[in-house]
Design an enzyme around this catalytic site. Sequence first.
Site, short mmCIF file in Angstrom:
data_model
loop_
_atom_site.label_atom_id
_atom_site.label_comp_id
_atom_site.label_asym_id
_atom_site.label_seq_id
_atom_site.Cartn_x
_atom_site.Cartn_y
_atom_site.Cartn_z
N GLY A 174 0.81 -1.21 0.00
CA GLY A 174 0.00 0.00 0.00
C GLY A 174 0.85 1.26 0.00
N ASP A 175 1.88 1.28 0.81
CA ASP A 175 2.79 2.43 0.85
C ASP A 175 3.51 2.61 -0.48
OD1 ASP A 175 2.77 3.45 3.71
OD2 ASP A 175 3.19 1.35 4.05
#
Length: 403
Positions: A174-175
């Site tokens: 996600g990051d």
Amino acid sequence: MNTASKSTDAPLKGVRVIEMGQLIAGPFAGKTLGDFGADVIKIEAPDGGDPLRNWRMIKEGTSVWWQVQSRNKRSLALDLRSSEGQDIARKLVAEADVLIENFRPGTLEGWGMGWDVLSQLNPGLVMLRISGYGQTGPYRDLPGFGMIGEAMGGLRHLTGEPGRVPVRCGVSIGDTLAALHGVIGILTALYHRKVNGGQGQVIDVALHEAVFNVMESLIPEYSAFGAVREPGGSALPGIAPSNAYPCRDGVVLVAGNGDSIFKRLMHAIGRPDLADAPDLANNAGRVARVDEIDGAIGAWTATRGVVEVLDALSQARVPAGKVYTARDIAEDPHYRARDMILKQATRDGYEVDVPGIVPKLMGTPGGIRSAAPHLGEDTDAVLREVGLGAEQIAVLRARGIVA
């Protein structure tokens, strides 16, 4: 570093980036820009710096993850919570092309560095803001990490085996997706600035939106059919055959879902009856009989070793591969041939293998120009660039504003 990674004509040479924030999303965006020649000044808190310095496995007092995440950056140890530190930061931003931050929304505004202030100081500034839920909306002020973004973006529901608790993919995807979307935004905004009178802008990236953007047909299928996509384990639901199949000594992944590829695959495993079945000539028919097809492939792979299976499928021109571990990657000649593993010297006196540069620009390739810095290693040099003298720097250091 590695001769293949050095370039005197880096495509982002002359672009100055101020990186605020810590850990993964913002710093990965800065790392990507630095790989292609941008001058990235990373601002870290004097009392310990970026926590990533101490995450996971430590060598000579520093995380080896840090060595790749912060290469091609300069470290300025500056207390952004102090008014003096904020003044220095504003001076840096006034001369920068890009500002990257991944604080909770409102943090920079509380420090007197909101867009209204910074855009007045530097009308051409491109400002990337990465946060859990974005700079607007009802969830704006909630704390958000990558794993929460993966869940809200729809990814976590699909990872894992049907009927079991969802699992993470193994890395902070996600990051990283948010960072890559941020880099796309930065490059787009820099181009717009160049051709439209020098005006900068804000890029607002929410972690869950970056994940959601890669979720393929998830929402159109729900909109058109009311279908809620469910986890499929190692298979690719609705596309067949595409799955993981056990061998005597491991697992192979086989993507036989093209019409002609499927025929070659079935002949390779000794199932011409399936290859020539009229109802299996297209994906819809294969999906209807996917359990039978998977069973046939699995029965063939189960009696063979991974190497034998891959050799046979390679000869049949069927996409297939084994599941790579870190050791497999490190020893693979293709990775080495394409400079995807580079030898990087660290500031701590040892060398470490690190991932190479992606994407590969043939005319102006990226490169590793400098190793990840020690905390505050470039503080004096950066402060001199904004006009501070030795005595002023000494006073700031004595007061703990810089380190």
